[in-house]
Every structure is written in structure tokens, then in C-alpha cells.
Design an enzyme around this catalytic site. Structure first.
Site, short mmCIF file in Angstrom:
data_model
loop_
_atom_site.label_atom_id
_atom_site.label_comp_id
_atom_site.label_asym_id
_atom_site.label_seq_id
_atom_site.Cartn_x
_atom_site.Cartn_y
_atom_site.Cartn_z
N LYS A 194 59.18 94.49 25.18
CA LYS A 194 60.11 95.49 25.69
C LYS A 194 61.48 94.86 25.97
O LYS A 194 62.51 95.35 25.56
CB LYS A 194 59.50 96.10 26.96
CG LYS A 194 60.30 97.19 27.57
CD LYS A 194 59.55 97.83 28.74
CE LYS A 194 60.50 98.64 29.59
NZ LYS A 194 59.85 99.29 30.71
N GLU A 200 56.81 83.63 26.75
CA GLU A 200 55.67 83.39 25.86
C GLU A 200 55.92 83.99 24.48
O GLU A 200 55.71 83.36 23.45
CB GLU A 200 54.39 84.02 26.45
CG GLU A 200 53.88 83.37 27.73
CD GLU A 200 54.46 84.00 28.99
OE1 GLU A 200 55.56 84.60 28.94
OE2 GLU A 200 53.81 83.88 30.04
N GLY A 252 55.69 98.77 30.38
CA GLY A 252 54.97 97.93 29.41
C GLY A 252 53.50 98.30 29.29
O GLY A 252 52.97 98.48 28.19
N ARG A 253 52.81 98.44 30.43
CA ARG A 253 51.37 98.68 30.38
C ARG A 253 51.02 100.12 30.02
O ARG A 253 49.85 100.49 29.98
CB ARG A 253 50.72 98.25 31.70
CG ARG A 253 51.35 98.87 32.93
CD ARG A 253 50.90 98.15 34.21
NE ARG A 253 51.61 98.63 35.39
CZ ARG A 253 52.76 98.15 35.82
NH1 ARG A 253 53.37 97.19 35.14
NH2 ARG A 253 53.33 98.63 36.92
N GLU A 338 48.07 95.61 37.79
CA GLU A 338 49.53 95.41 37.80
C GLU A 338 50.22 96.64 38.39
O GLU A 338 51.27 96.55 39.00
CB GLU A 338 50.07 95.09 36.40
CG GLU A 338 51.47 94.48 36.43
CD GLU A 338 51.96 94.00 35.07
OE1 GLU A 338 52.39 94.84 34.26
OE2 GLU A 338 51.94 92.78 34.81
N HIS A 369 22.61 90.84 30.69
CA HIS A 369 21.98 89.52 30.61
C HIS A 369 22.86 88.45 31.22
O HIS A 369 22.68 87.26 30.95
CB HIS A 369 21.64 89.21 29.15
CG HIS A 369 20.64 90.17 28.60
ND1 HIS A 369 19.28 89.98 28.70
CD2 HIS A 369 20.80 91.38 28.00
CE1 HIS A 369 18.65 91.01 28.16
NE2 HIS A 369 19.56 91.88 27.73
N LYS A 498 56.93 83.26 37.38
CA LYS A 498 57.81 83.06 36.22
C LYS A 498 58.99 82.17 36.59
O LYS A 498 59.37 81.25 35.87
CB LYS A 498 58.37 84.40 35.73
CG LYS A 498 57.39 85.27 34.98
CD LYS A 498 58.15 86.47 34.43
CE LYS A 498 57.23 87.59 34.03
NZ LYS A 498 57.92 88.81 33.66
O1 F6P Z 1 55.11 89.81 33.37
C1 F6P Z 1 54.65 91.10 33.38
C2 F6P Z 1 55.25 91.92 32.29
O2 F6P Z 1 56.55 92.27 32.62
C3 F6P Z 1 54.39 93.14 32.00
O3 F6P Z 1 54.64 94.17 32.86
C4 F6P Z 1 54.73 93.40 30.58
O4 F6P Z 1 53.79 94.25 30.01
C5 F6P Z 1 54.74 92.02 30.03
O5 F6P Z 1 55.29 91.23 31.05
C6 F6P Z 1 55.48 91.82 28.73
O6 F6P Z 1 56.83 92.20 28.84
P1 F6P Z 1 57.72 92.40 27.55
O7 F6P Z 1 57.15 93.53 26.76
O8 F6P Z 1 59.10 92.68 28.05
O9 F6P Z 1 57.67 91.13 26.74
#
Ligand code: F6P
Length: 527
Positions: A194, A200, A252-253, A338, A369, A498
Site C-alpha cells: 500500500k 521487507e 491493508g488487512r 491488528e 492430533h 519498526k
Molecule cells: O506493519 C503493519 C502494516 O502496516 C500492516 O498494517 C500492513 O498490512 C503491512 O504493514 C504492509 O503494509 P504495506 O502494504 O504498506 O507494505
């Protein structure tokens, strides 16, 4: 209302759930919508309790809040944003306005752009530098990964497009393992973020680009971006025709319904993806129009509130008897924890009750199990949310599905009924035990029972049903958050870690300094 609920719990906590079953209970504590059935009869909620829970909904004005969300009001107050993931599946609905502008034309335009691209990739009109696209690598994390990563296996019987792979972890092992064996010349990389700044994702995207650059002349030609950040995607070298945008009113979620779902659309095709949206839309319609007492999203939320806030059960287990939902628990962990893992109200006051429960789970029968021992005989009570379809997709393995179904139903019955000492003693006597040994053996085989569970049932897992289930859980999160007075749509709790990771990065370089770090961290760095 909380006091009344607490008093009801105190008065009734030792009664048997089985005593609540009369000829009406299944109907009174069961809700059906568009073929999806939610059974909450195997809980300690009786008619009087349910009535008070509904009064709580009224007291907290959740219906008005729900309508505000659907109307485009900025209910995400801490970020000054509307919350409109529902617009992404509002295929046949009315206009929705944000800041005076109808958002639906652009939602539909992006959906059409996605479908055009997906059709081109699937048909071979869009190719890699070595021919038709065989593999898609979605690089994203959190909400930009978990939705499609959950839906891809869930919809495997509908997948007739390129194979999808999901890279999320900054651990290079994730990228290396997913790229191993892929032909770069026929691979399409989707960079899903987003913000297009997530550490990452950007690191993985850059490394994937380098991998691609070693194999093809124009690596950027095999990249597409999914993001709200146009400048950043352009800076990465991805042309606008392969950038799929969405607005900041999609959290995002909550974003798998739009461009973040592109990998799913590539795998199953635009028609099946639209069926998924239609499932979500059908659940929205139910959530908006069904009376509260017969509204599945309210019932699921109220069951959650009853178990966590009132009964004090710390966790809830999501147990799909549907192997293809193997990533559902991970997906719901982000969606629920979250969203509602907070401890201050919308107005910044400390809450006097815990908010989000811990959500966890695994598909049945595997969990049976592994951890069901604790669920049946551990001291803590874990409300279980079973999810099961009447049919599988493999007619030649129908007997497997019957075994699966029988196991699911057996578990909710075992949790409910348990096994008393007298029965266990009889069993052990029949095996020839007596005296102290008889007692010791019998006690091991006692099950307290009276443990709550709910069951969500459907005919067969289709894109439509998956859409219903995901939208149902989204609305559950909304209702629970609204009842507790928190903002379910921000996530400030992820920020500190972060920030510290940025601060720590130089220290873990060869010869880096640990100055300014906590002594406990410095010791680990030095080691
Ligand atoms: O660190 C949490 C977060 O902001 C989530 O809410 C989000 O889904 C994820 O990181 C990834 O964010 P982005 O889509 O901006 O890379």
C-alpha cells in the site's frame, strides 16, 4: 450493560449448556444467509443473555456506526480516513461518497483494469521475455500478503492460471526458496505494498529485480505494482499501465478485495474473482439489513464478546475442517489482532477491560492430533470456532470428506458433553482395573465437557462462500471494536519495533557500534 452481563455470567457459569437445549434452541441460536449457516447453540448464551448483548449493541449505537462506515464517513478517526473496503465489492450498490466524490467509478475502473491485465496474462497476450507467464510471485507482507496467500490454496479447485508464490519475510530464505526453480523469463513479479515503503517488501522487490535482471534484458517489463503510492512505483521503474492503485480508505488487512487480490484473479480468472466479491457483497447486504438478533456478523461478534470480555477466556481457536483454509488462522490473526489488539479508546482513554483475544488455529483433523488435548482437558477454556463444508471438491474421495465431517461434528459434541467419572470408571473396570489403579486410570479419561463452540457451515468452498466468510469476519471485528469503543482501523502498535529496527541496523553490520542500545540488546549483538 457490562455489569448485567457479568452478573449473568456469575450466576450461570456452572450450568450445563446441554440444559439449554429445548426444541427451539437450534432455530433460536442458528442463523442462515445465502447458504451459510452459523450455529451458536453450543455456548452458554441463553435467550436472556442474548437479549442483554443486543441491548449492549443498542447502547453503544453500533447500528449507527455501521451505517456511518458504509456511507463513507471518516470513522478511522486517528488517521482521518474513511473505512471503505466494502466499496471494493459494492458491485451492484449505490454511489458511496468520500469528501463529496463518488468512489465507485474508480473502484470499477481499477477492477476492469485488473481483469484486462489478468485476461491478457492468462491468455498469453501479455508474455514474459521467454513466453507465456507460468508463475506469479507476489511480494508483500501483512495485509499485502496474507489475504491472497490465504485465498490461493482455498480456491485451488478453481485455479487454472499461472502458479502463484508468496514472498513476505525479509529473511532471504523466503525469497530464495520461492524463486528456486522458477524460470525468470516466464515469471511475473507483483510488488504489493500500500505504502511502497515497507522495508521487507522493498528489500525483497529489489532482490527479485536483481534476480530477474540476470536472466532477462528488461526486468521491469515483468514487474507490476499494487499500491496507493504512484510516485514510488514510478521511481521503482514500473510503468503506470501496470500499476494498480487503491485509496487510503482501504486498510491493508481489508484490502484483498481490490488490487491486492490481483494474484488471485490471475490464478482463478476474473469471473471467479467476481464471485468472491459477490460473496462479500452478499454478506454486506445481510449485515446491513438483517435484524440484529438474526444477523450473523452481530451474532459472531456477540459470541466473541461474551467469551472474551465477559467469561474471560483469553483465546479463541479457529478450526477449519477444510484443509484448503490452512492459512485462515494466520489471516484472521492479522485481521482481528491488528484491528482490535488495543488498550485505549478512540478518545485516548485507557480501557478497563482487555480488548482483542488471541486468535489461533490449524485445520482439523491435524489439530486433533496436536493441541486438542489441551482444548479438551486443559484447565483453561478455549472457545472453538469450527468451520466446515458439507461437500468437498473431490467426488472420488467423498469418503474422506465424510470422515472429515464426522470428526468435526464429533469434536463439538465431545466439547459439549465431555465424559463423567462414572462412565470413565465403568470403562476402566471393563478393562480389568481395580482399586487405586482404577481411579488413576479413570481420572485420565474424564472430560469436563461444557466447553463452548460455534460451527460455521456451508455446502462447498467456492469463491462466493470464501467471500462470505471473509466479509463475515471483517464485520465481526467491526462490531467488536465498536462495542468496545476502539478504532479497529489503525495499527500504531506496529510502529515502535519498526523504528528500533532502523536504529539497530548499523549495529548488526560487521564492526558496527552498539552505542545507545540497551545493554540487554547490546549483549546479543556482540554475541
Ligand atoms: O506493519 C503493519 C502494516 O502496516 C500492516 O498494517 C500492513 O498490512 C503491512 O504493514 C504492509 O503494509 P504495506 O502494504 O504498506 O507494505
Amino acid at each position: 450493560m457490562w455489569d448485567t452481563l457479568n452478573a449473568l455470567h456469575a450466576a450461570n457459569k456452572d450450568r450445563k449448556i446441554t440444559d439449554l437445549f429445548d426444541e427451539n434452541r437450534i432455530d433460536d441460536f442458528g442463523i442462515e444467509t445465502d447458504g451459510l449457516f452459523f450455529d451458536f447453540s453450543k455456548t452458554n448464551i441463553d435467550a436472556a443473555t442474548y437479549e442483554v448483548l443486543i441491548q449492549l449493541v443498542q447502547e453503544k449505537q453500533v447500528v449507527a456506526k455501521r451505517d456511518a462506515m458504509f456511507s463513507g464517513a471518516k470513522i478511522n478517526e486517528t488517521e482521518d480516513r474513511a473505512v471503505l473496503h466494502v466499496a471494493l465489492r459494492n458491485l451492484d450498490g449505490d454511489a458511496i461518497f468520500v469528501d463529496g466524490e463518488d468512489v465507485m467509478p474508480s473502484v470499477k475502473a481499477v477492477l476492469a483494469k485488473m481483469a484486462g491485465f489478468a485476461n491478457a496474462v492468462r491468455s498469453g497476450d501479455f508474455t514474459g521475455q521467454g513466453g507465456k507467464i507460468t508463475d506469479v510471485v507476489n511480494i508483500g507482507i501483512g495485509g499485502s500478503d496474507l489475504g491472497p496467500a490465504m485465498a490461493y490454496p482455498a480456491l485451488a479447485p478453481f485455479a487454472d492460471g499461472p502458479k502463484c508464490h508468496f514472498v513476505s519475510n525479509v529473511d532471504g530464505a523466503d525469497l530464495a526458496d520461492k524463486l528456486a526453480g522458477l524460470n525468470a523469463e516466464t515469471t511475473l513479479v507483483l510488488v504489493a505494498s500500500k505504502t511502497f515503503t515497507t522495508m521487507e517488501t522493498m528489500m525483497n522487490a529489489k532482490s527479485a529485480f536483481d534476480w530477474m535482471a540476470k536472466k532477462v534484458a528488461n526486468p521491469a517489463d515483468q514487474f507490476a505494482a499494487i499500491s496507493t503510492a504512484e510516485e514510488e512505483t514510478a521511481a521503482f521503474g514500473i510503468p503506470a499501465e501496470r500499476v494498480f492503485g487503491f485509496e487510503d480508505w482501504v486498510g491493508g488487512r481489508y484490502s484483498m478485495w481490490g488490487p491486492i487480490g490481483l494474484s488471485i484473479m490471475l490464478a482463478v480468472g476474473p469471473e471467479n474473482f467476481t464471485d468472491f466479491l459477490r460473496g462479500g457483497q452478499a454478506m454486506d447486504q445481510h449485515f446491513r439489513t438483517a435484524p440484529i438478533e438474526k444477523n450473523m456478523a452481530f451474532a459472531l461478534a456477540l459470541t466473541g464478546i461474551w467469551h472474551h470480555q465477559v467469561c474471560g477466556y483469553g483465546t479463541r481457536a479457529v478450526l477449519p475442517y477444510e484443509n484448503r483454509l490452512l492459512r485462515l488462522a494466520a489471516y484472521l490473526q492479522q485481521l482481528e489482532m491488528e484491528s482490535n489488539g488495543k488498550s485505549v479508546s478512540l478518545t485516548g482513554e485507557a480501557l478497563d477491560q482487555t480488548v482483542g483475544p488471541i486468535v489461533w488455529g490449524e485445520p482439523g483433523t491435524n489439530g486433533q492430533h496436536a493441541f486438542y488435548q489441551l482444548i479438551h482437558q486443559g484447565r483453561q477454556v478455549v472457545p472453538c470456532e469450527f468451520i466446515v463444508g458439507a461437500e468437498g471438491h473431490e467426488p472420488h474421495l467423498a469418503h474422506h470428506h465424510k470422515a472429515l465431517l464426522a470428526n468435526c461434528l464429533a469434536q463439538s459434541e465431545a466439547l459439549l458433553l465431555g465424559r463423567d467419572y462414572a462412565t470413565a470408571e465403568e470403562m476402566m473396570k471393563a478393562k480389568g482395573h481395580e482399586g487405586d489403579a482404577l481411579k488413576a486410570h479413570a481420572m485420565q479419561r474424564v472430560f469436563p465437557g461444557n466447553r463452548p463452540s460455534t460451527t460455521l457451515m456451508y455446502q462447498k468452498l467456492t469463491p462466493f462462500v470464501l467471500g462470505q466468510i471473509i466479509a463475515l469476519y471483517e464485520h465481526r471485528v467491526f462490531v467488536e471494536g465498536a462495542l468496545l469503543g476502539i478504532n479497529s482501523y489503525d495499527q500504531w502498535g506496529v510502529e515502535l519495533g519498526k523504528e528500533l529496527a532502523v536504529k539497530l541496523s548499523p549495529a548488526v553490520e560487521e564492526g558496527g557500534s552498539t552505542e545507545g542500545l540497551h545493554v540487554g540488546t547490546a549483549a546479543l549483538v556482540n554475541r
